[in-house]
Design a protein around this motif. Structure first.
Motif, mmCIF file in Angstrom:
data_model
loop_
_atom_site.group_PDB
_atom_site.id
_atom_site.type_symbol
_atom_site.label_atom_id
_atom_site.label_comp_id
_atom_site.label_asym_id
_atom_site.label_seq_id
_atom_site.Cartn_x
_atom_site.Cartn_y
_atom_site.Cartn_z
ATOM 1 N N SER A 138 -2.400 7.126 -3.940
ATOM 2 C CA SER A 138 -3.823 7.186 -3.592
ATOM 3 C C SER A 138 -4.671 7.525 -4.814
ATOM 4 O O SER A 138 -5.871 7.243 -4.844
ATOM 5 C CB SER A 138 -4.058 8.217 -2.486
ATOM 6 N N SER A 167 -6.100 4.197 -6.206
ATOM 7 C CA SER A 167 -7.269 3.670 -5.500
ATOM 8 C C SER A 167 -8.506 4.503 -5.787
ATOM 9 O O SER A 167 -9.608 3.971 -5.983
ATOM 10 C CB SER A 167 -6.997 3.611 -3.992
ATOM 11 N N ILE A 226 -5.202 4.558 0.677
ATOM 12 C CA ILE A 226 -5.084 3.221 1.268
ATOM 13 C C ILE A 226 -4.296 3.366 2.571
ATOM 14 O O ILE A 226 -3.220 3.958 2.599
ATOM 15 C CB ILE A 226 -4.344 2.268 0.306
ATOM 16 N N LYS A 227 -4.801 2.792 3.639
ATOM 17 C CA LYS A 227 -4.172 2.994 4.941
ATOM 18 C C LYS A 227 -3.289 1.832 5.381
ATOM 19 O O LYS A 227 -2.423 1.986 6.240
ATOM 20 C CB LYS A 227 -5.246 3.236 6.010
ATOM 21 N N THR A 244 -9.704 -6.258 5.527
ATOM 22 C CA THR A 244 -10.214 -4.896 5.581
ATOM 23 C C THR A 244 -10.546 -4.439 4.161
ATOM 24 O O THR A 244 -10.103 -5.038 3.175
ATOM 25 C CB THR A 244 -9.176 -3.933 6.179
ATOM 26 N N LYS A 245 -11.311 -3.380 4.057
ATOM 27 C CA LYS A 245 -11.602 -2.819 2.747
ATOM 28 C C LYS A 245 -10.311 -2.377 2.050
ATOM 29 O O LYS A 245 -10.158 -2.522 0.828
ATOM 30 C CB LYS A 245 -12.549 -1.624 2.879
ATOM 31 N N GLU A 246 -9.389 -1.824 2.826
ATOM 32 C CA GLU A 246 -8.139 -1.368 2.251
ATOM 33 C C GLU A 246 -7.330 -2.532 1.682
ATOM 34 O O GLU A 246 -6.710 -2.414 0.623
ATOM 35 C CB GLU A 246 -7.313 -0.618 3.304
ATOM 36 N N ARG A 247 -7.371 -3.677 2.371
ATOM 37 C CA ARG A 247 -6.653 -4.847 1.869
ATOM 38 C C ARG A 247 -7.277 -5.354 0.568
ATOM 39 O O ARG A 247 -6.571 -5.742 -0.365
ATOM 40 C CB ARG A 247 -6.667 -5.972 2.923
ATOM 41 N N ARG A 301 -9.940 8.631 -0.869
ATOM 42 C CA ARG A 301 -9.508 8.133 0.420
ATOM 43 C C ARG A 301 -8.269 7.270 0.212
ATOM 44 O O ARG A 301 -8.289 6.294 -0.509
ATOM 45 C CB ARG A 301 -10.635 7.278 1.002
ATOM 46 N N SER A 324 0.812 -1.219 0.000
ATOM 47 C CA SER A 324 0.000 0.000 0.000
ATOM 48 C C SER A 324 0.844 1.268 0.000
ATOM 49 O O SER A 324 0.476 2.266 -0.615
ATOM 50 C CB SER A 324 -0.927 -0.001 1.222
#
Length: 232
Positions: free
Chosen positions: A69, A72, A229-230, A147-150, A227, A64
């Motif tokens: 960003s 994404s 990716i965290k 997670t959504k980010e994953r 947003r 990530s």
């Protein structure tokens, strides 16, 4: 032991093995980079059938922290604007697609990013009720375990961006000569614009359709905000 009982026990054993294996695999991929995907392996199979030779795939995993960003934001704007609101299935889009079809229109896809990850990572592109059922199963698994980010990171890494070209890192270097971390909004939107059919649509030779789609994606990115990716 009666044959029917043997068959039943065998079926139950195979089902249990599949459930345990699929859950373990999803748990592992929650943290580990995907070394390949079912769709990449299917590309190799097609090569052997069509040309009787092996053709390498350009694929490099990017964490990530190494993905802009903008990338994404572009795929969310292009593919699944309700990504952070739904739980793997966009029921509103599915119902809308059914309504259009029932009114005589063309049946359009309503797959979410989660569903696309499930089918590209674990399944072949063949169409059947069994395959659709497996897609539902894997979509549920990754929505529960990741997670959504994953899910978004996995999508960006295994998405096809050209002939034997997979992942945002390989695509960024191939089309623009830069790592995925440096993608601009316009470049990310251009890559996302090719996702409906990356074999025909090209980021380095964009057609009018691709350019129009890029501009639409850029407008959607502006409207939605984006947003980053965290995590991995």
């Amino acid at each position: 032991m009666p044959l029917r009982l043997v068959l039943r026990n065998t079926a139950l054993y195979l089902l249990l093995t599949f459930l345990v294996t699929s859950i373990a695999l999803c748990a592992l991929l929650r943290w580990c980079p995907a070394p390949t995907s079912a769709f990449m392996l299917y590309r190799h199979f097609e090569d052997l059938i069509d040309d009787q030779r092996f053709k390498s795939i350009d694929y490099t995993w990017a964490s990530s922290e190494k993905i802009s960003s903008n990338a994404s934001a572009a795929v969310i704007a292009s593919e699944d604007q309700r990504f952070f609101q739904h739980s793997g299935f966009d029921l509103d889009s599915i119902q809308s697609s059914i309504d259009v079809y029932m009114d005589g229109g063309k049946l359009r896809g309503a797959s979410t990013i989660s569903q696309q990850v499930a089918k590209n990572l674990f399944l072949t592109p063949s169409k059947s009720f069994l395959r659709k059922g497996l897609e539902v199963w894997f979509t549920i698994l990754i929505e529960i375990m990741w997670t959504k980010e994953r899910i978004l990171v996995m999508y960006l890494n295994i998405a096809e961006f050209g002939d034997h070209l997979f992942g945002i890192e390989a695509a960024s270097r191939y089309y623009f000569g830069i790592p995925a971390k440096q993608l601009s909004r316009a470049q990310a939107a251009l890559l996302a614009a090719t996702l409906p059919n990356p074999i025909i649509l090209h980021a380095n030779r964009p057609s009018n359709y691709v350019l129009k789609r890029q501009h639409w994606i850029l407008r959607q990115m502006q409207n939605l905000g984006y947003r980053p990716i965290k995590n991995r």
